[in-house]
Design a protein around this motif. Structure first.
Motif, PDB file in Angstrom:
ATOM      1  N   ALA A  74      28.371 -14.177  20.312  1.00 29.50           N
ATOM      2  CA  ALA A  74      27.548 -13.119  19.707  1.00 29.50           C
ATOM      3  C   ALA A  74      28.226 -11.760  19.856  1.00 29.50           C
ATOM      4  O   ALA A  74      28.278 -10.971  18.896  1.00 29.50           O
ATOM      5  CB  ALA A  74      26.160 -13.101  20.346  1.00 29.50           C
ATOM      6  N   VAL A  75      28.756 -11.485  21.044  1.00 29.06           N
ATOM      7  CA  VAL A  75      29.459 -10.218  21.264  1.00 29.06           C
ATOM      8  C   VAL A  75      30.678 -10.128  20.350  1.00 29.06           C
ATOM      9  O   VAL A  75      30.915  -9.096  19.699  1.00 29.06           O
ATOM     10  CB  VAL A  75      29.865 -10.070  22.748  1.00 29.06           C
ATOM     11  N   ALA A  76      31.458 -11.200  20.286  1.00 25.86           N
ATOM     12  CA  ALA A  76      32.649 -11.212  19.430  1.00 25.86           C
ATOM     13  C   ALA A  76      32.269 -11.027  17.962  1.00 25.86           C
ATOM     14  O   ALA A  76      32.938 -10.304  17.223  1.00 25.86           O
ATOM     15  CB  ALA A  76      33.416 -12.512  19.627  1.00 25.86           C
ATOM     16  N   ALA A  77      31.190 -11.657  17.528  1.00 24.56           N
ATOM     17  CA  ALA A  77      30.753 -11.538  16.132  1.00 24.56           C
ATOM     18  C   ALA A  77      30.342 -10.103  15.808  1.00 24.56           C
ATOM     19  O   ALA A  77      30.680  -9.589  14.735  1.00 24.56           O
ATOM     20  CB  ALA A  77      29.603 -12.500  15.853  1.00 24.56           C
ATOM     21  N   VAL A  78      29.640  -9.459  16.717  1.00 25.50           N
ATOM     22  CA  VAL A  78      29.240  -8.069  16.487  1.00 25.50           C
ATOM     23  C   VAL A  78      30.461  -7.161  16.435  1.00 25.50           C
ATOM     24  O   VAL A  78      30.577  -6.297  15.554  1.00 25.50           O
ATOM     25  CB  VAL A  78      28.242  -7.606  17.582  1.00 25.50           C
ATOM     26  N   VAL A  79      31.396  -7.359  17.360  1.00 22.71           N
ATOM     27  CA  VAL A  79      32.606  -6.529  17.384  1.00 22.71           C
ATOM     28  C   VAL A  79      33.405  -6.699  16.096  1.00 22.71           C
ATOM     29  O   VAL A  79      33.847  -5.717  15.488  1.00 22.71           O
ATOM     30  CB  VAL A  79      33.469  -6.885  18.625  1.00 22.71           C
ATOM     31  N   LEU A  97      39.348  -6.910  20.789  1.00 28.67           N
ATOM     32  CA  LEU A  97      38.112  -6.834  21.586  1.00 28.67           C
ATOM     33  C   LEU A  97      37.387  -8.173  21.610  1.00 28.67           C
ATOM     34  O   LEU A  97      36.837  -8.574  22.646  1.00 28.67           O
ATOM     35  CB  LEU A  97      37.202  -5.733  21.052  1.00 28.67           C
ATOM     36  N   ALA A  98      37.393  -8.880  20.491  1.00 32.46           N
ATOM     37  CA  ALA A  98      36.779 -10.218  20.462  1.00 32.46           C
ATOM     38  C   ALA A  98      37.555 -11.170  21.373  1.00 32.46           C
ATOM     39  O   ALA A  98      36.953 -11.985  22.090  1.00 32.46           O
ATOM     40  CB  ALA A  98      36.748 -10.755  19.028  1.00 32.46           C
ATOM     41  N   ALA A  99      38.886 -11.063  21.378  1.00 31.69           N
ATOM     42  CA  ALA A  99      39.703 -11.908  22.253  1.00 31.69           C
ATOM     43  C   ALA A  99      39.443 -11.590  23.721  1.00 31.69           C
ATOM     44  O   ALA A  99      39.374 -12.508  24.563  1.00 31.69           O
ATOM     45  CB  ALA A  99      41.191 -11.724  21.921  1.00 31.69           C
ATOM     46  N   ALA A 107      36.628 -10.427  24.897  1.00 32.13           N
ATOM     47  CA  ALA A 107      35.310 -11.015  25.179  1.00 32.13           C
ATOM     48  C   ALA A 107      35.445 -12.506  25.467  1.00 32.13           C
ATOM     49  O   ALA A 107      34.809 -13.039  26.400  1.00 32.13           O
ATOM     50  CB  ALA A 107      34.358 -10.782  24.000  1.00 32.13           C
ATOM     51  N   TRP A 108      36.295 -13.200  24.694  1.00 29.85           N
ATOM     52  CA  TRP A 108      36.509 -14.626  24.930  1.00 29.85           C
ATOM     53  C   TRP A 108      37.148 -14.875  26.292  1.00 29.85           C
ATOM     54  O   TRP A 108      36.743 -15.764  27.020  1.00 29.85           O
ATOM     55  CB  TRP A 108      37.375 -15.226  23.823  1.00 29.85           C
ATOM     56  N   LEU A 109      38.157 -14.054  26.630  1.00 29.44           N
ATOM     57  CA  LEU A 109      38.807 -14.218  27.932  1.00 29.44           C
ATOM     58  C   LEU A 109      37.839 -14.004  29.082  1.00 29.44           C
ATOM     59  O   LEU A 109      37.848 -14.768  30.054  1.00 29.44           O
ATOM     60  CB  LEU A 109      39.993 -13.247  28.057  1.00 29.44           C
ATOM     61  N   VAL A 110      36.996 -12.976  28.959  1.00 27.17           N
ATOM     62  CA  VAL A 110      35.981 -12.741  29.994  1.00 27.17           C
ATOM     63  C   VAL A 110      35.027 -13.930  30.053  1.00 27.17           C
ATOM     64  O   VAL A 110      34.702 -14.426  31.134  1.00 27.17           O
ATOM     65  CB  VAL A 110      35.232 -11.413  29.732  1.00 27.17           C
ATOM     66  N   GLY A 111      34.591 -14.393  28.892  1.00 20.59           N
ATOM     67  CA  GLY A 111      33.704 -15.557  28.848  1.00 20.59           C
ATOM     68  C   GLY A 111      34.363 -16.796  29.411  1.00 20.59           C
ATOM     69  O   GLY A 111      33.709 -17.602  30.084  1.00 20.59           O
TER      70      GLY A 111
END
Length: 159
Positions: free
Chosen positions: A51-56, A147-149, A151-155
């Motif tokens: 969801a965060v990646a999609a918004v970004v 930024l999406a990447a 977010a994925w790394l943090v996730g």
């Protein structure tokens, strides 16, 4: 998700990021698609990461159009000129792989503006403005993909 699956998702994200720079692949679509696959398989909190990646990515895609459009309106470059440049860039990509895309794009924009305005200096300024607008879109798309990447790394570390 297995370690191999996570590596493949990471590679797909890298290909997507490269696609935002090269502008041949739908970069952020690949990044978001890879994160979607990861979220689908992982489940749970991974959906929040998606969801965060999609918004970004959505903000970046919207921002690139608004920012580049404003830049082009200031330079009085119509969308039809960009359409001619884009079509010529696609042809150029196949005529002269890799380098043909920017060369044919710039050449077509210059010729379209020269035909429209009948002044070489003005046509050149419009071509430079169009190239800057393309640069802005690439940078904004890349920022959104990065930024999406992240977010994925943090996730990936959290889940």
């Amino acid at each position: 998700m297995s370690a191999l699956g996570e590596v493949l998702v990471g590679l797909a994200i890298l290909v997507g990021l490269a696609g935002t720079v090269v502008q041949v692949l739908p970069g952020n679509v690949l990044v978001l698609g890879a994160i979607l696959v990861w979220a689908w398989v992982t489940g749970g909190a991974a959906w929040w990461v998606f969801a965060v990646a999609a918004v970004v990515v959505a903000v970046a895609e919207t921002g690139q159009w608004l920012w580049a459009g404003r830049h082009l309106r200031r330079a009085d470059v119509p969308w039809s000129t960009l359409a001619w440049g884009g079509a010529a860039g696609v042809v150029g990509f196949f005529v002269l792989p890799v380098v043909g895309l920017p060369l044919f794009f710039a050449g077509a924009v210059f010729l379209a503006e020269l035909a429209r305005r009948r002044d070489r200096a003005v046509a050149w300024r419009a071509t430079v403005a169009a190239l800057r607008a393309v640069g802005v879109t690439i940078l904004v798309q890349l920022a959104g993909g990065l930024l999406a990447a992240v977010a994925w790394l943090v996730g990936l570390l959290v889940t």
